[in-house]
Design a protein around this motif. Structure first.
Motif, PDB file in Angstrom:
ATOM      1  N   ALA A 150       0.791  -1.264   0.113  1.00 22.17           N
ATOM      2  CA  ALA A 150      -0.109   0.009   0.045  1.00 22.17           C
ATOM      3  C   ALA A 150       0.969   1.181  -0.013  1.00 22.17           C
ATOM      4  O   ALA A 150       0.570   2.108  -0.872  1.00 22.17           O
ATOM      5  N   VAL A 151       1.803   1.194   0.715  1.00 24.36           N
ATOM      6  CA  VAL A 151       2.854   2.436   0.954  1.00 24.36           C
ATOM      7  C   VAL A 151       3.330   2.645  -0.476  1.00 24.36           C
ATOM      8  O   VAL A 151       3.678   3.783  -0.872  1.00 24.36           O
ATOM      9  N   PHE A 152       4.032   1.602  -0.929  1.00 23.17           N
ATOM     10  CA  PHE A 152       4.655   1.550  -2.277  1.00 23.17           C
ATOM     11  C   PHE A 152       3.764   2.136  -3.327  1.00 23.17           C
ATOM     12  O   PHE A 152       4.107   3.168  -4.250  1.00 23.17           O
ATOM     13  N   ARG A 153       2.613   1.837  -3.398  1.00 22.98           N
ATOM     14  CA  ARG A 153       1.670   2.296  -4.364  1.00 22.98           C
ATOM     15  C   ARG A 153       1.327   3.965  -4.120  1.00 22.98           C
ATOM     16  O   ARG A 153       1.183   4.722  -5.085  1.00 22.98           O
ATOM     17  N   LEU A 154       1.372   4.317  -2.664  1.00 20.62           N
ATOM     18  CA  LEU A 154       0.810   5.743  -2.375  1.00 20.62           C
ATOM     19  C   LEU A 154       2.057   6.553  -2.892  1.00 20.62           C
ATOM     20  O   LEU A 154       1.952   7.609  -3.622  1.00 20.62           O
ATOM     21  N   LEU A 155       3.351   5.918  -2.782  1.00 21.47           N
ATOM     22  CA  LEU A 155       4.445   6.834  -3.183  1.00 21.47           C
ATOM     23  C   LEU A 155       4.724   6.869  -4.533  1.00 21.47           C
ATOM     24  O   LEU A 155       5.360   7.842  -5.146  1.00 21.47           O
TER      25      LEU A 155
END
Lengths: 155, 184
Positions: free
Chosen positions: B178-183
């Motif tokens: 999720a964090v990776f996608r957000l970034l």
């Protein structure tokens, strides 16, 4: 395939070490692990995809668990308790595949995984047996062999 | 006023008695203390003489019983008449195996004394049968019931820990994705 070769090496080293340097419980376990390993290889279904219960491996695992459980009742060591615990989890994994959410991959991992920690535990157990032997000169293998090794104190 | 027997014991005699209580043989005690088995037997004999008893098991029991009353003297403020009376009363009702001579009687006395040690206030967990080698006792002397029970408990302990690890791992992986996608 490298992982499988590493596993064979680990099993061979731990069983050999325990068979040569271990006390009675370590030697018996070395034999048990080796037999279970070979039997599992032979009884594995030829094109097994881990989508249903591997009956052959299941029977071998139950047998190994029963033997380790007996060993933890009879021996003066603590490690068979934990080894039979690990093996018990492996046995339970066979039951878990009957429940739908378990993927074949998880099943395969759960039944193949426990060989690693059990082999390492056998090496540690054999090493500790040697240390006790070096320190005390004796290391009783069974609870029923004598209440305590050595001569009782005269009153 | 007499000094209680337990206080007339030398430190060496106490140590020998306590190790005897742990079911160690003279040879094992000697090895651990770095003295000869003969010296160990001398210390045990000295302790028997102090208590005026015939067997080391009986002496060990008396020491254990006295240890159950560790702070009477301190709480009552030094050596008072009351303190002495109390510490000599040894209020545990123990059948000391009178009438039984030899090993069977000894075993009974020893097991009583061991119980007394195991139930010292503040050290109650010492009576608990852990499935690990401990510092004093590296040998598995668990009772039959504990041996039957621990492997089963171990299955659950290992199963639950692995399950928790797997769940935490997948949650971390989810969060990481999720964090990776957000970034991005």
């Amino acid at each position: 395939m490298l992982r499988f070769e590493f596993f064979i090496l680990l099993v061979a080293v731990s069983c050999l070490y325990a068979a040569i340097r271990g006390g009675a419980p370590e030697r018996i376990t070395a034999l048990l692990l080796l037999m279970a390993f070979i039997l599992s290889l032979l009884l594995r279904s030829p094109h097994g995809s881990y989508t249903h219960v591997e009956v052959g491996i299941f029977l071998v695992d139950v047998g190994l668990f029963a033997a380790l459980y007996l060993l933890s009742i009879l021996s003066t060591r603590f490690w068979p308790i934990w080894m039979s615990g690990m093996q018990g989890v492996g046995v339970l994994a066979h039951c878990a595949i009957l429940a739908p959410p378990v993927t074949p991959f998880a099943y395969a991992v759960m039944i193949d995984f426990w060989g690693y920690p059990m082999s390492v535990l056998l090496i540690v157990a054999t090493r500790r047996h040697r240390l006790r032997l070096g320190r005390r000169g004796t290391d009783d293998p069974w609870v029923f062999s004598s209440a305590r090794s050595g001569r009782p104190i005269p009153n | 006023m007499d000094i209680p027997a337990t206080e007339r014991l030398t430190q060496a005699q106490r140590v020998a008695l306590r190790m005897f209580m742990e079911r160690k043989t003279a040879k094992q005690i000697a090895l651990e203390l770095g003295i000869t088995p003969k010296a160990v037997e001398l210390r045990l004999k000295g302790a028997r003489d102090v208590f005026g008893v015939a067997t080391s098991a009986e002496a060990a029991r008396l020491l254990a019983a006295a240890d159950r009353q560790p702070t009477y003297r301190e709480t009552l403020g030094g050596e008072t008449e009351v303190a002495d009376t109390v510490s000599l009363m040894l209020p545990i009702p123990i059948d000391s195996g009178s009438g039984h001579v030899g090993a069977a009687g000894d075993r009974k006395v020893l097991s009583e004394a061991r119980t007394a040690f195991a139930h010292e206030p503040g050290r109650w967990l010492e009576g608990f049968e852990w499935p690990f080698p401990s510092k004093g006792d590296k040998r598995n002397d668990l009772s039959f019931g504990a041996r039957l029970l621990w492997p089963i408990l171990a299955i659950f302990a290992i199963g639950v820990s692995i399950g928790t690890l797997v769940i935490c791992g997948s949650l971390l992986a989810l969060a990481g994705t999720a964090v990776f996608r957000l970034l991005r």
